[in-house]
Structures are given as structure tokens and as C-alpha cells.
Design an enzyme around this catalytic site. Structure first.
Site, short mmCIF file in Angstrom:
data_model
loop_
_atom_site.label_atom_id
_atom_site.label_comp_id
_atom_site.label_asym_id
_atom_site.label_seq_id
_atom_site.Cartn_x
_atom_site.Cartn_y
_atom_site.Cartn_z
CD GLU A 6 34.93 39.05 63.00
OE1 GLU A 6 34.45 40.20 63.05
OE2 GLU A 6 35.55 38.61 62.02
CG ASP A 7 30.37 37.50 64.27
OD1 ASP A 7 31.18 38.21 64.89
OD2 ASP A 7 29.95 37.77 63.13
#
Length: 625
Positions: free
Chosen positions: A86-87
Site C-alpha cells: 500500500e505504501d
């Protein structure tokens, strides 16, 4: 001076490694090290709002999974990696290549999927994704709970508005979810952390009251605790006895529910009597009952206070024997009797027993409701309400006449029971029989009630039924019934309550022009709206149909023999109306009656009033406003 984060990061990761080394192979232990190394590299440039290196978050989540949830090796690996896709630039394929399909599935299941447009909202779509995974594997939900728990433990660094958002989500969704999975400790901590950040002043106030109460009652409680332990020891039963204060959120909820302040609230604490299930040849239930027998020989028992959650566990798996005993200092005290294994089960729930049958059993608790709610193509504003009602915090057991056990939320009614049987039974439920006594279908149920539902094809849901429906099944069925009815192009003002045949006017909602509300022309709200938004005034065709509009008729009369019979005969036989209620008061030969009936139009009301006025002795008949 900034702390040496390299040492801090490694020290905290080492705790995870040491815990997992006790229960995994050397190869899997190395995989855990590799996952930590990848996460540390991927998150190296990132910092949390507190200023700490971001990697401390996945390490903390992995520690919760390893220490508090006792999860398997792939789940701990996924905790280290849960934010990587996600990051950071890493992909699910990168995870799959290094750690295999199972870890990739877990990471993918907990990774938020950004969209240009969300079906409901960003938050609700994320909740749906989490719940989708439950149908196949319970571990992604456990990872999300570990993630949420650490976020809540470190929420102090966030801005107040962010705290409110995250705390609200936690109280509304994650805490009930933890409860439904039987994770009592996590559920309790999430509830209290949420309460602390949503209502900090209230939280601190109740915390202070609990602390003061504990100080004031410490000696009495310690004496009672020791008496229980000594009494059981003298009868050859070894136990641990603990005094456990309810947490601020639980106290606050009890205060709201009972309407009492802290000082008048009963059972702010309880005593736990915990026995080793292996100390004798008796079963857990037999040992618990033996302890109960010994204690009630020594202390007086509050009549009817014993609750057997061993034979009838709560829906979240909680098992124990509860009883209220009179302490020597003159106060009823709540005592819970359970084995060490029962206590562990109540804390770890779905992960307390590490076998496929147990996990399948917990997933099965979700599947029926979730398949209906998650896969429902008509998702709307009620979506999360439906989900949360499926994860209700408290529950009761009631029974059908045939002995069938039904689990319902606390506060459920006979109507909820009817819809649990089938939509058709609910839609045509006319009345119930509870413990062999007839009762309206809106009657609240108590634990152990035996319920029978009686139906009539002519009976259909009333407009107010939804306020008596507590379960997802009942609410959904009632909405479906309401939506099946012909849609009217308008709604009635709930202040003036117009009836067809009266002088009315329509006013469009200035901010939602598709909505038109019908008002009486003398309605104060209509006058105000017409003065403010004159262009929104419109004519409406408010005509008579099959709809019944409730009205109350006020009758004043001189008392005489057979007056009530004549009134009833006029309303039910001559006019063919059903009475919702008939209230009467007589004072010195003057009778005042209030009769509630359903009418189709104002013309019909005038006919009714004329007929009633013609009854001998009636002085006045009018509509009560």
C-alpha cells in the site's frame, strides 16, 4: 537528542523472533527475519505522525499477532509486510515470489484498494473488503485487528479530528468485530481506547470515579476475595480469585442503559473464581457446580441470580457460571466461576484452539449473514448498520415451542423472533405467546423466554414496526416490504399530519427537489418555508387511497347504562372500523373517551363524528389534535 532508533527497532523485532522461535521451524524462523528485513528496507524513508520510524508500526503489529493473538508464522510475516504494497513500490507479486501464495493472499486481503469512485464510501468499501476475506480465511481480519489495536494505542500523536475518525471506526466496527470473534481482551481495549479519544473528559471522569471507588472498597473486597479462596481451599478446591473492575466504557454504557449515575450503579466490579480443570476427575461443569454449591453454603445467594453460560455459551464463545453472593459487609457481589481453559477461550476466542474444525466453526458463524449482506447488490446507507447488527455485542437465548434455540441481540422483540423463523412469518405476525401468555409482537424478550408466533394472512407490517426490529434479518425484511409498496410522489409533514380531503399544499425540498412534502395550509412550518422559499411551493394531488391515517377522537358524554357498548357498536359494526386504543375516564357522571382509529380521508372522519354525535348522551365528538 533523538533516541537511537536502530537499537529500539532491533530490540522490539527480537521480541517477536524469540516468541516465534518457540513454535516454528528454523526455516520459518528465517522467513520471519527476511520479512522484517524487507519491511525495514521498504519503509526506511517513512515516519509516523509521532516522528518515529514507520517500521516500528509493522513490528508492533507483528508482536501483537505473535504474543496476544498467538497467530501462525505466515500471519506474523504478513503483519511485518501489511503496509508494504500500500505504501511502497513493492507489489503483491514481489511478496508472492519471496514468501509464497499464502502470505501474498494475506497481504493482499489487508491492503486497501484505491478507486476513482467508491461504491459506498472509502471507509465502507474498506470494511467490505475486510469482511469479504472472512468467508475464506479468518486470519486477514485478525491482522487488521492487530493493526487497528496498535493504531489506537498510538493515537495520541494524531490531530483531534483524525482521532475522532479513527476512534469512531473502532467503536462502530472493529470492537464489535473483535467481540464476535471472542477476542474479549482486544474488544475491551479497543472500546476503551475509542472512548478515551472520543470523549476524553467523560473518560477521565469515570476513570477517577473507578479509582476512588477501588480505594474506598479495597479492604472489604480483599477480605471477601480471601474468604472465597479460603472457603474453597478448605474444601479441597484450589482456585485463583481475582477482583476485576469493569472498564470506563463498560461503566459508561451501563450508566446510559440504566439511567443511574456511578454511585447508584450496581456491580461496578466482579470477582473471578478460576480453577484448574485438571485438578480432579470432574468435568469443568461439575467442578463449577461444586464451587457454586460450596460458596452458596457459606454465603447467601441472591434468588434467581445464577446464570449458566457453560451449557449455553454466549455467541462469542464466552463460558462461565455467574452468581450473586451477599458479602459479610452487607452488599451483593457478582462472582464468575470458570476454568483456566474457559478464561483463555473468552480472551482468545477464535484462536484459542489451533485446529481447522475450530476455525471453520468460527467462520461459519459469519458466513450466513455475511453472504447475504456483503453480496447484496442493493447496498445502501443501511449497509454498515446491517453488518454491525450481525456483530451485536450482547445476546440472549430464547426458545421456540419445539425447543429450538434462537440467539438474538439483547433488546430484541417477538417481532425479531418471527423474522428469524422466516420473512413470511414476520410479515404476517399478528400476536405472540411468550411463556404461554399472549403478548403483542412488539414485546421485548428476556433470556430463556419460550416464544410462539401466530400469523394472519391479512396482517401486514405497520409503519412503526422498524423501531421494534433489532436484528439484521428483521430490518432487511421490513425495508424490502416497504420498498415493494407503490411509491408515493410525496411525504406527509410529521408536524401537521394532513389527511386527504383537507386543504393542503406541497413544498419541494429546496436542497433535494425530488422530495415534496404535503402540509396543511395552516401548518406553521409550511408558512415558514413558503415565506423563505416561495418558488418551492407547488400543488399536489393528495387523494384517498388504501392508506389508513391514525386519528384520535375525543368524546364527551353524560354517563349512562350501555354507553360504552353503544360507542363500540357504532365504531366497529356500523362504521366497520378497528380501534387501536380505547381510553376512558369518568368523573361525577361526565365521561371523557379517547378512541384511536385509522381513517382514509377527512370526509370519512366527518361521517364518523356525525354518527358518534348522534348516540344518546354524547355531547361532543371531535378530532383530538
Amino acid at each position: 537528542m533523538e533516541p537511537d532508533y536502530n537499537i529500539i527497532i532491533q530490540d522490539r523485532a527480537d521480541i517477536v523472533f524469540k516468541l516465534m522461535a518457540k513454535r516454528v521451524s528454523a526455516r520459518d524462523w528465517q522467513r520471519i527475519h527476511d520479512a522484517f528485513a524487507l519491511a525495514r528496507e521498504a519503509h526506511a524513508p517513512q515516519r509516523r505522525k509521532s516522528g518515529e520510524p514507520y517500521i516500528l508500526h509493522p513490528v508492533a503489529v507483528a508482536l501483537i499477532a505473535a504474543k496476544e493473538l498467538h497467530l501462525d508464522v505466515n500471519s506474523v510475516i504478513a503483519c511485518f509486510l501489511h503496509d508494504v504494497v500500500e505504501d511502497t513500490p513493492y507489489t503483491i507479486d514481489d511478496i508472492r515470489e519471496r514468501f509464497g501464495d499464502d502470505v501474498a493472499f494475506l497481504v493482499d486481503a489487508v491492503t486497501k484498494k484505491p478507486k476513482k469512485e467508491y461504491e459506498l464510501s472509502k471507509q465502507l468499501d474498506n470494511f467490505r473488503q475486510i469482511l469479504d476475506s472472512v468467508q475464506h480465511d479468518i486470519r486477514p481480519v485478525l491482522i487488521k485487528l492487530a493493526d487497528r489495536l496498535h493504531n489506537m494505542r498510538t493515537l495520541a500523536s494524531m490531530k483531534p479530528e483524525k482521532q475522532m475518525k479513527i476512534a469512531g471506526e473502532t467503536d462502530y466496527f472493529y470492537a464489535p468485530l473483535a467481540n464476535r470473534l471472542g477476542l474479549y481482551n482486544i474488544k475491551t481495549e479497543l472500546e476503551n481506547l475509542s472512548f478515551r479519544y472520543r470523549c476524553p473528559a467523560e473518560y477521565e471522569h469515570i476513570s477517577k470515579l473507578i479509582s476512588d471507588h477501588l480505594d474506598h472498597n479495597r479492604d472489604n473486597l480483599e477480605t471477601f476475595r480471601r474468604q472465597i479462596q479460603d472457603t474453597l481451599y478448605s474444601n479441597g478446591i484450589k482456585v485463583r480469585v481475582l477482583v476485576d473492575y469493569r472498564r470506563p466504557f463498560s461503566i459508561w454504557r451501563k450508566m446510559k442503559k440504566s439511567g443511574n449515575d456511578f454511585n447508584h450503579l450496581q456491580y461496578r466490579h466482579f470477582l473471578e473464581v478460576i480453577f484448574d480443570e485438571d485438578q480432579s476427575s470432574l468435568s469443568e461443569k461439575e467442578t463449577a457446580l461444586k464451587i457454586y454449591s460450596v460458596l452458596t453454603d457459606r454465603f447467601k445467594e441472591l434468588h434467581g441470580s445464577m446464570s449458566n453460560y457453560i451449557d449455553s455459551p454466549k455467541e462469542n464463545g464466552y463460558r462461565s457460571l455467574h452468581v450473586k453472593l451477599l458479602a459479610d459487609f452487607g452488599r451483593w457481589e457478582e462472582v464468575h466461576i470458570s476454568s483456566e481453559r474457559m478464561r483463555q477461550q473468552s480472551q482468545l476466542g477464535c484462536v484459542s484452539e489451533r485446529n481447522e474444525d475450530n476455525i471453520d466453526r468460527w467462520i461459519g458463524k459469519f458466513r450466513n449473514v455475511l453472504q447475504d449482506t456483503i453480496n447484496n447488490t442493493d447496498r445502501n446507507a443501511h449497509y454498515m448498520e446491517d453488518i454491525i447488527s450481525a456483530f451485536y455485542t450482547d445476546d440472549i437465548q430464547v426458545f421456540g415451542r419445539d425447543g429450538r434455540k434462537v440467539i438474538l441481540p439483547t433488546g430484541s422483540t417477538a417481532l425479531d423472533f418471527a423474522y428469524d423463523l422466516s420473512d413470511d412469518t414476520g410479515n404476517h405476525a399478528k400476536y405472540s405467546r411468550i411463556n404461554h401468555q399472549i403478548a403483542p409482537i412488539t414485546t421485548p424478550l428476556k433470556p430463556g423466554d419460550v416464544v410462539e408466533i401466530f400469523t394472519d394472512p391479512a396482517t401486514v407490517p405497520d409503519s412503526d414496526w422498524e423501531q421494534f426490529a433489532n436484528t439484521y434479518k428483521a430490518r432487511k425484511a421490513l425495508r424490502r416490504y416497504r420498498e415493494s409498496l407503490p411509491r408515493k410522489p410525496y411525504c406527509r409533514c410529521d408536524k401537521c399530519n394532513p389527511i386527504p380531503g383537507e386543504e393542503v399544499i406541497g413544498i419541494r425540498d429546496h436542497f433535494n427537489p425530488d422530495v415534496i412534502t404535503v402540509h396543511k395550509r395552516d401548518c406553521r412550518e409550511a408558512i415558514t418555508l413558503a415565506s423563505s422559499y416561495g418558488d418551492d411551493v407547488t400543488s399536489v394531488d393528495f387523494v384517498t387511497d388504501e392508506t389508513l391515517y391514525p386519528v384520535t377522537i375525543l368524546i364527551k358524554a353524560v354517563d349512562r347504562h350501555h354507553l360504552f357498548i353503544d360507542l363500540t357498536d357504532c365504531i366497529t359494526n356500523t362504521l366497520g372500523l378497528s380501534m387501536e386504543s380505547f381510553n376512558t375516564h369518568t368523573e361525577r357522571n361526565i365521561v371523557e373517551c379517547r378512541i384511536r382509529v385509522g381513517i382514509h380521508s377527512i370526509g370519512e372522519l366527518k361521517t364518523i363524528l356525525t354518527q358518534i354525535s348522534a348516540i344518546r348522551g354524547v355531547d361532543e365528538a371531535k378530532r383530538s389534535l
